[in-house]
Design an enzyme around this catalytic site. Structure first.
Site, PDB file in Angstrom:
ATOM      1  N   HIS A 155      10.710  18.558 -14.550  1.00 20.42           N
ATOM      2  CA  HIS A 155       9.841  19.396 -15.227  1.00 20.42           C
ATOM      3  C   HIS A 155       8.351  19.542 -14.913  1.00 20.42           C
ATOM      4  CE1 HIS A 155      13.291  19.690 -18.121  1.00 20.42           C
ATOM      5  NE2 HIS A 155      13.458  18.532 -17.934  1.00 20.42           N
ATOM      6  N   GLU A 289       1.062  27.564   2.601  1.00 15.60           N
ATOM      7  CA  GLU A 289       1.116  28.902   1.889  1.00 15.60           C
ATOM      8  C   GLU A 289       1.989  29.966   2.618  1.00 15.60           C
ATOM      9  OE1 GLU A 289      -2.825  29.301   0.506  1.00 15.60           O
ATOM     10  OE2 GLU A 289      -2.957  27.594  -0.387  1.00 15.60           O
TER      11      GLU A 289
END
Ligand code: ARG
Length: 458
Positions: A155, A289
């Protein structure tokens, strides 16, 4: 020049020609087209459909075209519909009459099916090799970092300590599966469509097994209608390429986070970073990216081709020409990304003390602290509660579990002794985990040895 002028009384509208033509992109497989034609005429001669003289003249002509294209003396021009027309027209220009026999017992439908298979077959091998180069770098980083402790996350919350070697080992597994998928695709696609004709085979006594063996296929395809309209292998390939991109994209996402000012786990090398035009302090992870961003483009190719194929009745239909640009773009994108990503990883620096401090400050050893109590006879559920209280106390004091004084431990449970600090050190937490696939040094050593063997053998 057109291959099909006879039946027509009017010239093609120029816009129709432009819309229909594929030469601007199918010229990418000029070499495969020529090699396929050489195999075809070799078979035609063996079957006595062409004379030896005709075969030799045609092959010389085709080889001449190949040489001239490679050394730049022959240019591929747009007045031809596709690469197949270009090569045939050029051959007839060069050698005259025998050139007109090249297309005996063949259609552009089985020809394009062959060219595309030959092209993608080579690219599958090239991508497989690039994946291996990436895995060699991952493997090197693994061997150097079996005691580089860092937080493992669930998480995106710090969970339990692992090592950098273990974390990178996860990607090694992903890329290993990617290579094995490529292998499967190669094996399944490696059957030769040549000789299927337009859709119904031909009336000439072709030896399809011979053509297939000349082109290093495992054999001929078994149904001529399927042969000219099968694009499954491209869909499988685009799916495998999408998965490779998904893996790289996840990796990039982690590198972007790790390279941020907040994490500082890694530093991307200057040679693989970019700056800002306005903010002088910036060093941006643009390459990571872009790889993450280009993933969408490869997924797009997969969905496009699936959609293109879904309503096409048997056998060949022109819709299938749409497979080319999509596949070429996806292949080039994946190859580019793999090469750049490997270079970025190979030059990246790892900030080991920051990683270890991050693991400590995130209470990643809380499970091990609870296990300590369990090993001293406390039931796990009670131990969980006790450590929970201690974590709360530490958060309050702004310290980590290993900075909490022993008397504070003992106030909550008398079971704690001096050896608690040893029990919750990052080293101990990791070292105790030695089941197959776990981050402990012994377990990792086995996997690293097995991975080295895999890289040697495949
Ligand atoms: N450019 C075409 C393609 O990529 C070649 C096959 C043409 N066949 C035809 N029947 N028009 O699909």
């Amino acid at each position: 020049m057109k291959l099909w002028g006879g039946r027509f009384t009017k010239e093609t509208n120029q816009l129709v020609h432009n819309f229909n033509a594929s030469i601007s992109y199918d010229q990418k497989f000029y070499k495969q087209d020529i090699l396929g034609s050489i195999a075809h005429v070799t078979m035609l001669e063996k079957q006595e459909i062409l004379t030896t003289q005709e075969k030799e003249t045609i092959i010389d002509g085709l080889k001449g075209i190949l040489t001239d294209l490679e050394n730049g003396t022959l240019e591929i021009t747009g007045e031809h519909e596709d690469i197949h027309s270009f090569v045939e027209a050029n051959l007839i220009d060069r050698i005259g009459e025998p050139g007109k026999k090249l297309h005996t017992g063949r259609s552009r439908n089985d020809q394009v099916a062959l060219d595309m298979k030959l092209y993608t077959r080579d690219e599958v091998i090239a991508i497989n090799d690039l994946l291996k180069e990436l895995m060699v770098v991952i493997h090197r980083i693994m061997t150097e970092n079996t005691d580089t402790y860092m937080p493992g996350f669930t998480h995106l919350q710090k969970a339990q300590p692992v090592t950098l070697a273990h974390h990178f080992g996860a990607y090694f597994e992903m890329f290993r599966r990617d290579r094995s998928r490529l292998r499967d695709i190669y094996d399944r696609m490696n059957y030769c469509p040549l000789g299927s004709g337009a859709l119904a085979g031909t009336t000439y006594p072709l030896d399809r097994e011979y053509s297939a063996s000349l082109l290093k296929f495992d054999g001929p395809t078994f149904n001529s209608m399927d042969s000219v309209s099968d694009r499954d292998y491209l869909i499988e390939l685009l799916s495998a390429l999408s998965t490779i991109m998904m893996h790289m994209s996840r990796f990039c996402e982690e590198i972007i986070l790790w390279n941020s000012n907040e994490y500082r786990f890694v530093e991307i090398d200057d040679s693989y970073s970019t700056g800002s035009s306005i903010m002088p302090q910036k060093k941006n992870p643009d390459i990571a990216e872009l790889v993450r961003g280009k993933t969408g483009r490869v997924y797009g190719a997969l969905v496009s081709l699936l959609t293109t194929m879904k309503g096409i009745p048997l056998a060949y239909n022109k819709d299938m020409q749409e497979d080319k640009e999509l596949t070429f773009d996806a292949i080039d994108t994946v190859k580019g990304c793999l090469a750049l990503f490997t270079g970025m990883l190979d030059t990246m620096k790892f900030n080991k003390p920051v990683m270890e401090a991050s693991a400590k400050n995130g209470f990643t050893n809380a499970t091990d602290a609870a296990d300590y109590l369990v090993n001293h006879g406390v039931p796990f559920r009670d131990a969980h509660g006790i450590i929970g209280q201690l974590v709360l106390l530490c958060i309050d004091k702004g310290i980590s579990l290993d900075e909490l004084p022993l008397d504070e431990y003992q106030k909550v449970s008398p079971v704690f002794a001096d050896d608690i600090y040893e029990a919750i050190s990052m080293k101990t937490c990791v070292e105790k985990r030695n089941t197959i696939g776990a981050p402990g040094e012994k377990a990792m050593a086995q996997i690293i040895t097995a991975n080295a063997r895999y890289l040697q053998e495949s």
